[in-house]
Design a protein around this motif. Structure first.
Motif, PDB file in Angstrom:
ATOM      1  N   TYR A   1       4.003  25.505  28.794  1.00 16.50           N
ATOM      2  CA  TYR A   1       4.947  24.715  28.015  1.00 16.50           C
ATOM      3  C   TYR A   1       4.902  23.259  28.459  1.00 16.50           C
ATOM      4  CZ  TYR A   1       9.370  23.735  25.556  1.00 16.50           C
ATOM      5  OH  TYR A   1      10.320  23.226  24.734  1.00 16.50           O
ATOM      6  N   LYS A   2       3.928  22.543  27.969  1.00 17.78           N
ATOM      7  CA  LYS A   2       3.784  21.121  28.246  1.00 17.78           C
ATOM      8  C   LYS A   2       4.893  20.370  27.522  1.00 17.78           C
ATOM      9  CE  LYS A   2       0.048  17.681  28.242  1.00 17.78           C
ATOM     10  NZ  LYS A   2      -0.360  17.740  29.650  1.00 17.78           N
ATOM     11  N   PRO A   3       5.616  19.434  28.148  1.00 21.37           N
ATOM     12  CA  PRO A   3       5.323  18.773  29.423  1.00 21.37           C
ATOM     13  C   PRO A   3       6.105  19.334  30.616  1.00 21.37           C
ATOM     14  CG  PRO A   3       7.017  17.546  28.283  1.00 21.37           C
ATOM     15  CD  PRO A   3       6.701  18.739  27.419  1.00 21.37           C
ATOM     16  N   PHE A   4       6.703  20.511  30.466  1.00 17.44           N
ATOM     17  CA  PHE A   4       7.546  21.038  31.545  1.00 17.44           C
ATOM     18  C   PHE A   4       6.764  21.847  32.572  1.00 17.44           C
ATOM     19  CE2 PHE A   4      10.269  20.489  27.830  1.00 17.44           C
ATOM     20  CZ  PHE A   4      11.237  19.653  28.358  1.00 17.44           C
ATOM     21  N   THR A   5       5.867  22.699  32.113  1.00 18.55           N
ATOM     22  CA  THR A   5       5.099  23.544  33.016  1.00 18.55           C
ATOM     23  C   THR A   5       3.767  23.896  32.376  1.00 18.55           C
ATOM     24  OG1 THR A   5       5.009  25.718  34.109  1.00 18.55           O
ATOM     25  CG2 THR A   5       6.410  25.549  32.155  1.00 18.55           C
ATOM     26  N   LEU A   6       2.692  23.636  33.081  1.00 16.09           N
ATOM     27  CA  LEU A   6       1.362  23.924  32.556  1.00 16.09           C
ATOM     28  C   LEU A   6       0.456  24.370  33.690  1.00 16.09           C
ATOM     29  CD1 LEU A   6      -0.444  23.816  29.987  1.00 16.09           C
ATOM     30  CD2 LEU A   6      -1.193  21.555  30.762  1.00 16.09           C
ATOM     31  N   ALA A   7      -0.158  25.535  33.523  1.00 14.96           N
ATOM     32  CA  ALA A   7      -1.101  26.033  34.521  1.00 14.96           C
ATOM     33  C   ALA A   7      -2.390  25.220  34.441  1.00 14.96           C
ATOM     34  CB  ALA A   7      -1.389  27.511  34.282  1.00 14.96           C
ATOM     35  N   VAL A   8      -2.805  24.680  35.576  1.00 12.10           N
ATOM     36  CA  VAL A   8      -4.024  23.871  35.653  1.00 12.10           C
ATOM     37  C   VAL A   8      -4.814  24.357  36.871  1.00 12.10           C
ATOM     38  CG1 VAL A   8      -4.994  21.573  35.893  1.00 12.10           C
ATOM     39  CG2 VAL A   8      -2.855  21.884  34.628  1.00 12.10           C
TER      40      VAL A   8
ATOM     41  N   ILE B   1      14.461  31.324  41.530  1.00 19.47           N
ATOM     42  CA  ILE B   1      14.890  30.414  40.479  1.00 19.47           C
ATOM     43  C   ILE B   1      13.806  30.414  39.416  1.00 19.47           C
ATOM     44  CG2 ILE B   1      13.813  28.378  41.574  1.00 19.47           C
ATOM     45  CD1 ILE B   1      16.250  26.733  40.625  1.00 19.47           C
ATOM     46  N   ALA B   2      14.163  30.136  38.172  1.00 22.38           N
ATOM     47  CA  ALA B   2      13.175  30.001  37.100  1.00 22.38           C
ATOM     48  C   ALA B   2      13.290  28.608  36.515  1.00 22.38           C
ATOM     49  CB  ALA B   2      13.384  31.061  36.022  1.00 22.38           C
ATOM     50  N   MET B   3      12.132  27.950  36.346  1.00 21.98           N
ATOM     51  CA  MET B   3      12.107  26.570  35.876  1.00 21.98           C
ATOM     52  C   MET B   3      10.935  26.388  34.921  1.00 21.98           C
ATOM     53  SD  MET B   3      12.853  24.753  39.611  1.00 21.98           S
ATOM     54  CE  MET B   3      13.191  23.121  38.977  1.00 21.98           C
ATOM     55  N   GLY B   4      11.117  25.494  33.941  1.00 17.01           N
ATOM     56  CA  GLY B   4      10.018  25.214  33.043  1.00 17.01           C
ATOM     57  C   GLY B   4      10.447  25.127  31.589  1.00 17.01           C
ATOM     58  N   GLY B   5      11.361  24.199  31.278  1.00 22.07           N
ATOM     59  CA  GLY B   5      11.778  24.010  29.891  1.00 22.07           C
ATOM     60  C   GLY B   5      12.554  25.182  29.332  1.00 22.07           C
TER      61      GLY B   5
ATOM     62  N   GLY C   1       3.727  19.429  35.593  1.00 24.70           N
ATOM     63  CA  GLY C   1       4.748  19.259  34.572  1.00 24.70           C
ATOM     64  C   GLY C   1       6.044  18.729  35.171  1.00 24.70           C
ATOM     65  N   ILE C   2       6.962  18.376  34.300  1.00 22.28           N
ATOM     66  CA  ILE C   2       8.245  17.824  34.739  1.00 22.28           C
ATOM     67  C   ILE C   2       8.952  18.778  35.688  1.00 22.28           C
ATOM     68  CG2 ILE C   2      10.558  17.134  33.966  1.00 22.28           C
ATOM     69  CD1 ILE C   2       9.237  16.257  31.298  1.00 22.28           C
ATOM     70  N   ASP C   3       9.098  20.026  35.265  1.00 18.30           N
ATOM     71  CA  ASP C   3       9.854  20.971  36.086  1.00 18.30           C
ATOM     72  C   ASP C   3       9.060  21.489  37.276  1.00 18.30           C
ATOM     73  OD1 ASP C   3      12.247  20.755  34.764  1.00 18.30           O
ATOM     74  OD2 ASP C   3      11.829  22.370  33.349  1.00 18.30           O
ATOM     75  N   ILE C   4       7.760  21.336  37.249  1.00 17.22           N
ATOM     76  CA  ILE C   4       6.958  21.677  38.431  1.00 17.22           C
ATOM     77  C   ILE C   4       7.225  20.654  39.533  1.00 17.22           C
ATOM     78  CG2 ILE C   4       4.633  21.973  39.335  1.00 17.22           C
ATOM     79  CD1 ILE C   4       5.645  24.193  37.387  1.00 17.22           C
ATOM     80  N   ASP C   5       7.220  19.385  39.156  1.00 15.61           N
ATOM     81  CA  ASP C   5       7.538  18.341  40.141  1.00 15.61           C
ATOM     82  C   ASP C   5       8.974  18.468  40.640  1.00 15.61           C
ATOM     83  OD1 ASP C   5       4.997  17.380  39.853  1.00 15.61           O
ATOM     84  OD2 ASP C   5       5.570  15.369  39.198  1.00 15.61           O
TER      85      ASP C   5
ATOM     86  N   TYR D   1      18.046  25.538  34.688  1.00 16.95           N
ATOM     87  CA  TYR D   1      17.276  26.405  35.580  1.00 16.95           C
ATOM     88  C   TYR D   1      18.027  27.706  35.801  1.00 16.95           C
ATOM     89  CZ  TYR D   1      15.272  21.779  36.441  1.00 16.95           C
ATOM     90  OH  TYR D   1      14.725  20.539  36.276  1.00 16.95           O
ATOM     91  N   LEU D   2      17.317  28.828  35.731  1.00 14.43           N
ATOM     92  CA  LEU D   2      17.942  30.127  35.927  1.00 14.43           C
ATOM     93  C   LEU D   2      18.210  30.384  37.406  1.00 14.43           C
ATOM     94  CD1 LEU D   2      15.970  32.580  33.589  1.00 14.43           C
ATOM     95  CD2 LEU D   2      17.878  31.063  33.049  1.00 14.43           C
ATOM     96  N   LEU D   3      19.418  30.881  37.697  1.00 10.38           N
ATOM     97  CA  LEU D   3      19.841  31.188  39.055  1.00 10.38           C
ATOM     98  C   LEU D   3      20.473  32.577  39.085  1.00 10.38           C
ATOM     99  CD1 LEU D   3      21.460  27.724  39.749  1.00 10.38           C
ATOM    100  CD2 LEU D   3      19.421  28.608  40.900  1.00 10.38           C
ATOM    101  N   PRO D   4      20.513  33.219  40.251  1.00 11.58           N
ATOM    102  CA  PRO D   4      21.094  34.565  40.326  1.00 11.58           C
ATOM    103  C   PRO D   4      22.556  34.574  39.893  1.00 11.58           C
ATOM    104  CG  PRO D   4      19.830  34.072  42.309  1.00 11.58           C
ATOM    105  CD  PRO D   4      19.936  32.790  41.545  1.00 11.58           C
ATOM    106  N   ARG D   5      22.901  35.546  39.084  1.00 16.59           N
ATOM    107  CA  ARG D   5      24.268  35.666  38.588  1.00 16.59           C
ATOM    108  C   ARG D   5      25.246  35.877  39.751  1.00 16.59           C
ATOM    109  NH1 ARG D   5      26.403  40.429  34.502  1.00 16.59           N
ATOM    110  NH2 ARG D   5      28.560  39.710  34.340  1.00 16.59           N
ATOM    111  N   GLY D   6      26.313  35.084  39.759  1.00 13.97           N
ATOM    112  CA  GLY D   6      27.353  35.231  40.764  1.00 13.97           C
ATOM    113  C   GLY D   6      27.133  34.449  42.046  1.00 13.97           C
ATOM    114  N   ASP D   7      25.961  33.831  42.211  1.00 15.13           N
ATOM    115  CA  ASP D   7      25.657  33.128  43.457  1.00 15.13           C
ATOM    116  C   ASP D   7      26.132  31.679  43.359  1.00 15.13           C
ATOM    117  OD1 ASP D   7      24.609  32.104  45.816  1.00 15.13           O
ATOM    118  OD2 ASP D   7      22.741  33.225  45.666  1.00 15.13           O
TER     119      ASP D   7
END
Length: 265
Positions: free
Chosen positions: A53-60, A104-108, A66-70, A230-236
């Motif tokens: 998902y460019k520009p957030f996360t791209l396998a290279v 955590i989950a990140m990437g648009g 990507g933005i969220d990789i940085d 960004y996804l985080l564990p529920r309740g934390d």
């Protein structure tokens, strides 16, 4: 004389109650267990990301950009650990995350109420919305949802994410075609195998630059309102508080804006 045993019994009861309150107070005073503690103990922050998902996360190659990789690397540095990226797919994102494959989950990742039932979100990292992208020759044809939702229009979507959900909810007459590879999906439009795609406005701007012949349609006045986070564990609440504060600082110091701009040039 009967009062004396009763008095001693009352004293013993009060003493026991006080001891119980002291133990409870001590337990309450202890710092709650958090995934943040586990991340520090393990020395690594595991980040689920799709890499498509460019520009957030791209396998290279063997890594990602990507933005969220940085930003993930920035978060790991703030915690004092190494970033460790875990590849996932949009259709498997929630399953992988709730199964504990990452911290955590990140990437648009768009904020949705369905996801919110199962996870915590960070504070919004970005506000955007859905916008169409089509061949430049067809730009004037697809200005609105009604323009797109016609029997002879082919809408291409990537499976499992908010793009597919938006298309299936919004288009009742247009033909919806699923293309599994989110990296090559825009080539389907250029090749004439699809007419339009609706995705985040920022992605339409990026693809317009990358793919001559494609035009973003009203990206500054999108069809919907969407927040990303960004996804985080529920309740934390401990981990969420840390991530929210880190993101607040990154935005206040201009770090997020500089990262964002570097991938939109």
């Amino acid at each position: 004389m009967a009062l004396k045993p009763m008095f001693h019994s009352l004293v013993n009861t009060l003493a026991a109650a006080a001891a119980g309150l002291a133990l409870a107070g001590g337990a309450l005073a202890q710092e709650p267990t958090s995934q943040l503690d586990a991340v520090q103990k393990n020395g690594a922050l595991r980040i689920c990301t799709t890499g498509d998902y460019k520009p957030f996360t791209l396998a290279v190659g063997d890594g990602y950009e990507g933005i969220d990789i940085d930003m993930a690397k920035s978060l790991a540095k703030a915690i004092g650990v190494e970033p460790r990226f875990v590849r996932t797919k949009w259709a498997e994102l929630m399953t992988d995350f709730t199964a504990g494959k990452c911290d955590i989950a990140m990437g648009g990742i768009g904020v949705t109420l369905e996801r919110q039932k199962r996870v915590f979100y960070s504070a919004p990292s970005l506000v955007t919305g859905k916008a169409p992208i089509a061949r430049c020759a067809d730009k004037t044809k697809f200005q609105t949802v009604a323009d797109i939702d016609k029997p002879d229009v082919r809408v291409v979507v990537n499976p499992g994410g908010t793009n597919e959900r938006f298309a299936r909810t919004s288009f009742k007459q247009a033909k919806i075609e699923v293309h599994a590879d989110n990296v090559t999906i825009f080539d389907e439009i250029l090749a004439g195998r699809a007419d339009v795609m609706v995705t985040e406005a920022i992605e339409t701007k990026v693809q317009e630059k990358l793919k001559p012949g494609l035009c973003a349609i009203n990206p500054d006045a999108p069809l919907t309102f969407i927040e990303m986070g960004y996804l985080l564990p529920r309740g934390d609440v401990v981990f969420k508080a840390f991530v929210d504060q880190w993101l607040h600082i990154a935005k206040s110091t201009g770090e997020y804006a500089r990262t964002y701009d570097s991938f939109l040039r």
